[in-house]
Design a protein around this motif. Structure first.
Motif, PDB file in Angstrom:
ATOM      1  N   PHE A 191      -7.174  16.046   0.597  1.00 45.25           N
ATOM      2  CA  PHE A 191      -7.857  14.565   0.866  1.00 45.25           C
ATOM      3  C   PHE A 191      -9.121  14.648   1.397  1.00 45.25           C
ATOM      4  O   PHE A 191      -9.856  13.701   1.537  1.00 45.25           O
ATOM      5  N   LEU A 192      -9.988  15.868   1.233  1.00 45.67           N
ATOM      6  CA  LEU A 192     -11.309  15.988   1.477  1.00 45.67           C
ATOM      7  C   LEU A 192     -12.044  16.848   0.419  1.00 45.67           C
ATOM      8  O   LEU A 192     -11.437  17.600  -0.394  1.00 45.67           O
ATOM      9  N   GLU A 194     -17.855   9.359  17.679  1.00 49.95           N
ATOM     10  CA  GLU A 194     -17.274  10.498  18.527  1.00 49.95           C
ATOM     11  C   GLU A 194     -15.659  10.714  18.192  1.00 49.95           C
ATOM     12  O   GLU A 194     -15.033   9.723  18.302  1.00 49.95           O
ATOM     13  N   SER A 195     -15.151  11.977  17.938  1.00 49.10           N
ATOM     14  CA  SER A 195     -13.842  12.203  18.196  1.00 49.10           C
ATOM     15  C   SER A 195     -13.800  13.127  19.116  1.00 49.10           C
ATOM     16  O   SER A 195     -14.857  14.194  19.272  1.00 49.10           O
ATOM     17  N   PHE A 196     -12.467  13.240  19.706  1.00 48.81           N
ATOM     18  CA  PHE A 196     -12.333  14.319  20.939  1.00 48.81           C
ATOM     19  C   PHE A 196     -11.508  15.576  20.385  1.00 48.81           C
ATOM     20  O   PHE A 196     -11.360  16.505  21.492  1.00 48.81           O
ATOM     21  N   SER A 197     -10.883  15.724  19.366  1.00 49.07           N
ATOM     22  CA  SER A 197     -10.385  17.000  19.044  1.00 49.07           C
ATOM     23  C   SER A 197     -10.438  16.887  17.414  1.00 49.07           C
ATOM     24  O   SER A 197     -10.714  16.181  16.790  1.00 49.07           O
ATOM     25  N   THR A 198     -10.082  18.326  16.838  1.00 49.77           N
ATOM     26  CA  THR A 198     -10.075  18.331  15.441  1.00 49.77           C
ATOM     27  C   THR A 198      -8.840  17.420  14.623  1.00 49.77           C
ATOM     28  O   THR A 198      -9.125  16.759  13.975  1.00 49.77           O
ATOM     29  N   ASP A 199      -7.791  17.385  15.431  1.00 47.17           N
ATOM     30  CA  ASP A 199      -6.931  16.390  14.787  1.00 47.17           C
ATOM     31  C   ASP A 199      -7.116  15.101  14.645  1.00 47.17           C
ATOM     32  O   ASP A 199      -6.846  14.461  13.800  1.00 47.17           O
ATOM     33  N   GLN A 200      -7.912  14.655  15.840  1.00 46.08           N
ATOM     34  CA  GLN A 200      -8.187  13.013  15.882  1.00 46.08           C
ATOM     35  C   GLN A 200      -9.403  13.021  14.894  1.00 46.08           C
ATOM     36  O   GLN A 200      -9.389  11.966  14.180  1.00 46.08           O
ATOM     37  N   LEU A 201     -10.107  13.845  14.602  1.00 48.72           N
ATOM     38  CA  LEU A 201     -11.287  13.845  13.543  1.00 48.72           C
ATOM     39  C   LEU A 201     -10.687  13.717  11.984  1.00 48.72           C
ATOM     40  O   LEU A 201     -10.999  12.889  11.436  1.00 48.72           O
ATOM     41  N   LEU A 202      -9.660  14.735  11.854  1.00 48.01           N
ATOM     42  CA  LEU A 202      -9.070  14.675  10.508  1.00 48.01           C
ATOM     43  C   LEU A 202      -8.191  13.180  10.219  1.00 48.01           C
ATOM     44  O   LEU A 202      -8.103  12.806   9.170  1.00 48.01           O
ATOM     45  N   GLU A 203      -7.515  12.805  11.412  1.00 47.27           N
ATOM     46  CA  GLU A 203      -6.871  11.490  11.231  1.00 47.27           C
ATOM     47  C   GLU A 203      -7.817  10.443  10.768  1.00 47.27           C
ATOM     48  O   GLU A 203      -7.509   9.410   9.955  1.00 47.27           O
ATOM     49  N   ARG A 204      -9.051  10.242  11.347  1.00 48.86           N
ATOM     50  CA  ARG A 204     -10.066   9.222  10.966  1.00 48.86           C
ATOM     51  C   ARG A 204     -10.433   9.466   9.406  1.00 48.86           C
ATOM     52  O   ARG A 204     -10.488   8.488   8.803  1.00 48.86           O
ATOM     53  N   LEU A 205     -10.701  10.619   8.989  1.00 54.42           N
ATOM     54  CA  LEU A 205     -10.953  10.825   7.640  1.00 54.42           C
ATOM     55  C   LEU A 205      -9.713  10.405   6.652  1.00 54.42           C
ATOM     56  O   LEU A 205      -9.839   9.796   5.772  1.00 54.42           O
ATOM     57  N   GLU A 206      -8.446  10.982   7.278  1.00 54.74           N
ATOM     58  CA  GLU A 206      -7.168  10.507   6.300  1.00 54.74           C
ATOM     59  C   GLU A 206      -7.010   9.094   6.258  1.00 54.74           C
ATOM     60  O   GLU A 206      -6.646   8.415   5.248  1.00 54.74           O
ATOM     61  N   SER A 207      -7.394   8.521   7.595  1.00 48.47           N
ATOM     62  CA  SER A 207      -7.050   6.976   7.450  1.00 48.47           C
ATOM     63  C   SER A 207      -7.968   6.094   6.777  1.00 48.47           C
ATOM     64  O   SER A 207      -8.070   4.900   6.550  1.00 48.47           O
ATOM     65  N   GLY A 208      -9.301   6.548   6.428  1.00 48.86           N
ATOM     66  CA  GLY A 208     -10.503   5.848   5.899  1.00 48.86           C
ATOM     67  C   GLY A 208     -11.444   5.566   6.950  1.00 48.86           C
ATOM     68  O   GLY A 208     -12.317   4.453   6.609  1.00 48.86           O
TER      69      GLY A 208
END
Length: 451
Positions: free
Chosen positions: A134-135, A103-117
């Motif tokens: 990057f997607l 679970e992510s709690f915001s769009t920004d946090q969700l994108l950061e998880r994808l960017e960081s791998g």
């Protein structure tokens, strides 16, 4: 004796309600068993050696998930549910992939998880230029528009131009943020973490409006907010989003979406996106509380009150079922009607992107709707490049003039030159706003040969 004689009707009604509840439980168990059998019977799709190797090396696919009713959310038991979760479960049965939500709690946090791998994919991200860096995005399997949400009592918002020199609040890294900053520099853009914070700022008057998915905007009580018009030309297609560097995963997902039975996908969308929310059984504590409250009523009136309540409940359930059946019948009729047309027909939006087409259109261009939905002719390979560019230019010119067009002409298709009778007609919303083009064509040469 008189007391027990008066209590007897209440006991009978309690027994009847208990029996009905037990019957519903048995029915739910049977339904769950049936669904599990159906899932077990799902045929696996054919994967190549590299894709099978990738699955073997990646036993779990981490899905960065933010709650987004009715697409993806946690139910009262903490289990992930919604349209996108059903799609992932079907793909899992078809491919052997195992999806694990984080679970992510915001769009920004969700994108950061994808960017960081830290995550492999997501299911609720809209496509834009920033994210395509990057997607990778799978084939589309549906979509919805964006709507403007403003304060009740103010003029209805019809376009982004109305927000000039006003505060528009959006969750950080919103899909439309880059476009708005570029094309509408006069709008004062403010970023927050979530859609809930954005709605709160509009309600408090600190912001003039926000933008939400049209389905999500209808889920919350209006209160002091009012849903305005759709943002013209901005369509949010539903994609599965994959972090770059995983071509095998993207290929597997696309194969699964291509093999997804269209009837089953339509049924899933009807289940979740037509206001039909899953009904959860009340908890044991809720049942005890209900019976405890009911026991406080006067025993002599309990039977009568129970009878009136059950009659009203039965009427409400019947009314809702009838309404749902009528809506499903209307949707089925609309699909059947357009698919029954022998000539190709299509509907395009103000940017020339395909909104709807019939079976004849798919057959004539040797394609499928889910592969061309939301895309312009010049983005596809269903027609020769020169023909696609010519037709797209004509569509855009016609949208500028608002004129209808009927003509006999020759056009070059993939299988050669055809003589056709082509027609395109602008269509408008209920308030008179131009929304796109409705068109189609007939094969004159074929008709002549048959005559």
């Amino acid at each position: 004796m008189l007391f027990f004689r008066g209590f007897k009707p209440a006991v009978c009604w309690m027994f009847l309600l208990g029996a009905l509840g037990f019957g519903q439980w048995v029915k739910a168990v049977q339904l769950a068993t049936h669904e599990s059998r159906e899932s077990a019977a799902v045929a696996r799709i054919e994967l190549d050696a590299q894709e099978r190797q990738w699955i073997a090396e990646h036993p779990m696919v981490i899905v960065a998930s933010a709650q987004y009713p009715l697409y993806l959310f946690k139910d009262e038991h903490g289990h992930w549910s919604g349209l996108n979760n059903d799609v992932l479960n079907r793909i899992s049965a078809m491919t052997g992939l195992r999806f694990v939500h984080e679970e992510s709690f915001s769009t920004d946090q969700l994108l950061e998880r994808l960017e960081s791998g830290a995550a492999d994919m997501s299911t609720t991200l809209a496509m834009n230029d920033e994210r395509k860096v990057f997607l990778d995005f799978s084939h589309a399997f549906g979509g919805a528009g964006w709507v403007l949400v403003g304060l009740a009592g103010t003029p209805a918002l019809q376009s982004l131009e109305q927000l000039s020199k006003r505060v528009l609040v959006l969750p950080a890294r919103h899909a439309l943020e880059g476009v708005i900053r570029r094309d509408y520099p006069a709008i004062e853009l403010r970023s927050v973490k979530t859609y809930g914070e954005a709605r709160a700022l509009v309600e408090s008057g600190e912001a003039y409006a926000t933008i939400e998915n049209e389905i999500g905007a209808q889920l919350y009580p209006s209160g002091r907010l009012k849903v305005g018009h759709a943002v013209e030309g901005k369509w949010e297609a539903d994609h599965l989003t994959v972090r770059k560097g995983q071509p095998q995963l993207l290929s597997i997902l696309n194969k699964a979406l291509e093999a997804f039975p269209p009837a089953e996908l339509r049924a899933m969308r009807l289940k979740w996106l037509n206001g039909i929310a899953p009904v959860h059984a009340p908890s044991a504590w809720q049942r005890i509380t209900q019976w405890g409250c009911w026991s406080l009523f006067i025993v002599s009136l309990f039977g009568l009150l129970s009878l009136l309540w059950n009659r009203r409940l039965a009427a409400l359930i019947k009314q809702r079922r009838d309404a749902e059946k009528d809506l499903n019948d209307q949707l089925a009729f609309q699909h059947a009607l357009i698919d029954a047309m022998p000539d190709p027909m299509f509907v395009r939006d103000l940017e020339g992107r395909l909104i709807m087409c019939n079976k004849s259109y798919e057959e004539r261009l040797s394609t499928r709707f889910d592969q061309v939905q939301g895309r312009q002719l010049i983005e596809l390979d269903v027609l020769p490049k020169e023909t696609a560019e010519q037709l797209h230019a004509e569509f855009m010119a016609q949208l500028g003039t608002h004129k209808t067009r009927f003509s006999e002409r020759q056009l070059t298709f993939k299988d050669g030159v055809r003589d056709i009778y082509q027609w395109t007609v602008p269509f408008y919303s209920a308030d008179g706003q131009l929304r796109g083009l409705l068109g189609g064509w007939s094969d004159i040469g074929k008709r002549t040969r048959q005559a």
